[in-house]
Write a protein that holds these residues in place. Structure first.
Motif, mmCIF file in Angstrom:
data_model
loop_
_atom_site.group_PDB
_atom_site.id
_atom_site.type_symbol
_atom_site.label_atom_id
_atom_site.label_comp_id
_atom_site.label_asym_id
_atom_site.label_seq_id
_atom_site.Cartn_x
_atom_site.Cartn_y
_atom_site.Cartn_z
ATOM 1 N N SER B 96 0.846 -1.199 0.000
ATOM 2 C CA SER B 96 0.000 0.000 0.000
ATOM 3 C C SER B 96 0.877 1.243 0.000
ATOM 4 C CB SER B 96 -0.888 -0.012 1.257
ATOM 5 O OG SER B 96 -1.398 1.283 1.527
ATOM 6 N N PRO B 98 0.090 4.548 0.350
ATOM 7 C CA PRO B 98 -0.096 5.499 1.454
ATOM 8 C C PRO B 98 0.490 4.983 2.771
ATOM 9 C CG PRO B 98 -2.108 5.338 0.154
ATOM 10 C CD PRO B 98 -1.198 4.248 -0.339
ATOM 11 N N ASN B 99 0.347 3.688 3.044
ATOM 12 C CA ASN B 99 0.900 3.190 4.305
ATOM 13 C C ASN B 99 2.416 3.036 4.248
ATOM 14 O OD1 ASN B 99 -1.446 2.852 6.133
ATOM 15 N ND2 ASN B 99 -2.201 1.720 4.360
ATOM 16 N N VAL B 101 4.258 5.325 2.919
ATOM 17 C CA VAL B 101 4.711 6.678 3.270
ATOM 18 C C VAL B 101 4.717 6.887 4.779
ATOM 19 C CG1 VAL B 101 4.145 9.137 3.098
ATOM 20 C CG2 VAL B 101 4.057 7.691 1.060
ATOM 21 N N SER B 254 -0.321 18.940 -4.494
ATOM 22 C CA SER B 254 -1.618 19.546 -4.176
ATOM 23 C C SER B 254 -2.693 18.492 -4.025
ATOM 24 C CB SER B 254 -2.047 20.506 -5.290
ATOM 25 O OG SER B 254 -1.125 21.549 -5.424
ATOM 26 N N ILE B 255 -2.607 17.424 -4.804
ATOM 27 C CA ILE B 255 -3.672 16.419 -4.739
ATOM 28 C C ILE B 255 -3.296 15.293 -3.782
ATOM 29 C CG2 ILE B 255 -4.471 16.999 -7.052
ATOM 30 C CD1 ILE B 255 -3.324 14.366 -8.086
ATOM 31 N N GLY B 256 -2.030 14.942 -3.696
ATOM 32 C CA GLY B 256 -1.609 13.872 -2.793
ATOM 33 C C GLY B 256 -1.703 12.506 -3.431
ATOM 34 N N LEU B 257 -1.194 11.531 -2.691
ATOM 35 C CA LEU B 257 -0.989 10.205 -3.252
ATOM 36 C C LEU B 257 -2.302 9.459 -3.491
ATOM 37 C CD1 LEU B 257 1.429 8.623 -4.181
ATOM 38 C CD2 LEU B 257 1.883 8.025 -1.808
ATOM 39 N N ALA B 258 -3.243 9.553 -2.567
ATOM 40 C CA ALA B 258 -4.512 8.838 -2.780
ATOM 41 C C ALA B 258 -5.228 9.401 -4.014
ATOM 42 C CB ALA B 258 -5.406 8.934 -1.543
ATOM 43 N N GLY B 259 -5.179 10.713 -4.172
ATOM 44 C CA GLY B 259 -5.782 11.325 -5.356
ATOM 45 C C GLY B 259 -5.091 10.881 -6.634
ATOM 46 N N ILE B 261 -3.336 8.111 -7.147
ATOM 47 C CA ILE B 261 -3.576 6.690 -7.418
ATOM 48 C C ILE B 261 -4.912 6.525 -8.146
ATOM 49 C CG2 ILE B 261 -4.089 4.464 -6.307
ATOM 50 C CD1 ILE B 261 -2.056 5.385 -4.076
ATOM 51 N N GLU B 262 -5.935 7.224 -7.652
ATOM 52 C CA GLU B 262 -7.245 7.167 -8.308
ATOM 53 C C GLU B 262 -7.166 7.702 -9.725
ATOM 54 O OE1 GLU B 262 -9.139 5.143 -5.765
ATOM 55 O OE2 GLU B 262 -10.553 6.240 -7.033
#
Lengths: 420, 420
Positions: B96, B98-99, B101, B254-259, B261-262
């Motif tokens: 994962s 995000p995890n 990081v 600005s959007i970050g990793l979860a953004g 990835i999507e």
């Protein structure tokens, strides 16, 4: 006249600070390194960023960061620090948090004019309050769900941080809730790994919490760390909600702002915002972000609880910085929509930090979390929790800790165990 | 035996580096500041992070960052720098991003043992390659869509960065495409503000690009900046795709990793990754992130193009750092799934940086973007583009720029206009 947003910076430059501030404003709006034909006076008047104020501070005799332009030949080897406020017209970006970040915290950190540049604060027009809901629960919603009023939530963290399986985690939660804890959180390292799957952990932990709630009428709040991709976070949130859980936790720097905005819109539970990774953004004094600027963005996106470290913490942060961070969470973002968040004090906390925290913050609207400060109490977890509550009773009554300890054996034992 | 992931750090400590490294490993896995009863030898063996290697580097006579523990009384006032590799079992987090990081770049930046801590690189097990697709287009897909082979894509940026409305933007694009440009990007400040709405800008710009494509058979690539919330980004992507656009751009920080990835999962177009805000993460030499570690995460998430600054750029970054960043994008993430990304060179670029860039990178698989370096050519945009192409022809043929200029008047004019 269009609405504007503003950002405050701490800067350091070998050149003329007024000119450096103009460079920032240009680079972050209609200007660039060289004059551009299309940048007409009319366009600049409508769209350019403006330098609103400039306050000279101290000079230093070496640059805080490498790579910047040096003092001109013959000029004194001094670098001027200053506080600068810039403003931008909202028309360029609209009320969009991700685009706000690219504007106020984008390329400007790399500008050659600056041997230091730190974003200190941000002020936003009401359009942002219409677009973003802010925390849905905050202090009152958290207090209601946790059944705690008139004092801080006393909290702790699952230890060891990683390695316990769902049943072991639930067994530990049983001890904690039996001991009277108000709040428990997953470690930020523990989300949904194979060794401790999220949904099974929620099931086991919530079974314990519900069993105690049936007995006591009070449901301990557990912040389940659902950090992950967006579909995962939504699914995990729904699972926590379905099992009667009352809090979710996310690592803000791991998911990012777009992820948090989505989670904030979706969530029906308080969001416990973990700031791990924050040190990379803030620890160099003349670079990065100060907490008030950073936390405002997450508050807008819907974070209810935010970590602020603790007094006399085990990390590198000063008490002054900790308290400034915590206070900033209580300052209204908008007069109509304050969007205040609940500060979470943690890191090396014991009964000895209660009075200082209360005195500095002037409020008990917080989560006070301790690991060893509760778990290692010689009388066990229940005594550890009782000592913490007694320390807060004393703090809020203005009574010295030692005097309270005379009438509270758990606190007396804590004072012996946790020397000052 | 479970798979492990590793991270490399540059550290600085006043204490014993081996002990400090153990503290990092403990804090970022099963340990904490104090001994925890449940941290058994068996649990540690399965779940603890390990110090894989420690290499001592120089000592320095003052701490790079404030707040850290000082040298012990009587000990020399020296701070030891070192390179440390830690490893973690994948079982704790699973594959994962995000995890990952939160684990490799979480609380450890604030540990009191360190007056410097910088994440240099990361190595991931194949499970990550199964979970994340990486760039879908990269160099070959970008070349195919842009119709450019055997040389860099010559690019530029809309100027002024903000303030042009959709029709004015399209008018400028008309000039650029007429001039033969391969690649154009929105400024990172321009996404979907009221002054230049995204969908209208796409419509106007794509009408121009399609008109030229009908004539020339080649479609200039325009990276539309769709930075925003996730639903907005999906909608904007779909709009670009429907209008025949061939690239989207996002501000990663600005959007970050979860953004991201999507977006990576959703996108059917190359993703131009803008790294604005990167300076805050990297500019303090003993804090934050080095580019190879940071960029690997975004490559996994699906970014096709990544900004690396340019040689002799106008920002604070050294040429050495620029080239190291660009090279790192070509190093395979996994032998089976290299996930290489296309470097974007920009910032103060002119024809004079072509040869040095080619020599240092050993490849022409890049986007070379210039604002003034093309737009301010005395012969106009077409001459500016021609000069850039000629400079790259010369670089790749090993011919001195001045000799090429003897047979290429546009390049000759550029050399006069852009003095070295």
């Amino acid at each position: 006249m269009t609405e504007r947003f503003t950002a405050d910076y701490l800067i350091e430059t070998a050149g003329d600070p007024a000119r450096a501030a103009e460079t920032m404003a240009g680079e972050q709006s209609s200007g660039t390194f060289v004059a551009v034909p299309g940048e007409t006076a009319e366009l600049k008047a409508r769209f350019a960023a403006r330098v609103e104020s400039l306050e000279l501070l101290d000079t230093v005799d070496s640059p805080s960061l490498p790579g910047a332009a040096l003092p001109k030949a013959g000029a004194p080897k001094r670098w001027q620090q200053a506080r600068v406020r810039l403003s931008w017209p909202l028309d360029v970006i609209g009320p969009s948090l991700p685009n706000l970040v690219a504007t106020i915290a984008g390329n400007l950190f790399e500008l050659k004019d600056f041997s230091g540049l730190r974003l200190m604060d941000v002020t936003l027009p009401p359009a942002f309050a219409l677009r973003y809901a802010g925390p849905r629960f905050g202090v009152p919603g958290t207090r209601q769900l946790a059944g705690v009023s008139g004092r801080p939530l006393i909290g702790t963290i699952i230890k060891p941080s990683v390695g316990l399986d769902p049943d072991q985690t639930a067994g530990f939660v049983d001890e904690l809730v039996t001991g009277g804890i108000d709040f428990i959180k997953d470690d930020e390292l523990q989300s949904d790994g194979p060794a401790c799957p999220f949904e099974m952990r929620v099931d086991r932990v919530m079974a314990v919490i519900e069993r105690h709630a049936d007995r006591t009428g009070r449901r301990a709040m557990f912040a389940f760390n659902l950090t992950g991709e967006f579909d995962e976070m939504r699914r995990r949130h729904d699972h926590v909600l379905a099992r009667g859980g009352t809090c979710i936790m996310a690592s803000l720097n791991s998911i990012g702002l777009a992820g948090m905005i989505e989670l904030g819109r979706h969530s029906q539970l308080p969001i416990h915002g973990h700031r791990n990774g924050w040190g990379a953004l803030t620890r160099a004094p003349m670079l990065g972000w100060a907490f008030p600027a950073w936390s405002k963005l997450w508050r807008l996106a819907g974070v209810d609880h935010l970590h602020v470290n603790g007094l006399q913490n085990k990390f590198t942060e000063s008490d002054e910085s900790v308290i400034a961070s915590a206070r900033s969470l209580g300052e209204p973002l908008f007069s109509s929509h304050p969007m205040t968040a609940m500060p979470v004090f943690s890191s090396g906390q014991t009964v000895r930090q209660a009075a200082g925290t209360y005195a500095a913050l002037g409020s008990a609207d917080l989560i006070h979390a301790a690991g060893g400060g509760i778990l290692a109490h010689p009388g066990g977890i229940a005594a550890g929790v009782e000592a913490f509550r007694a320390a807060w009773d004393a703090a809020m009554a203005g009574m010295p800790l030692e005097r309270k300890a005379e009438i509270n054996p758990a606190l007396a034992a804590a004072l012996r165990a946790y020397s000052g």
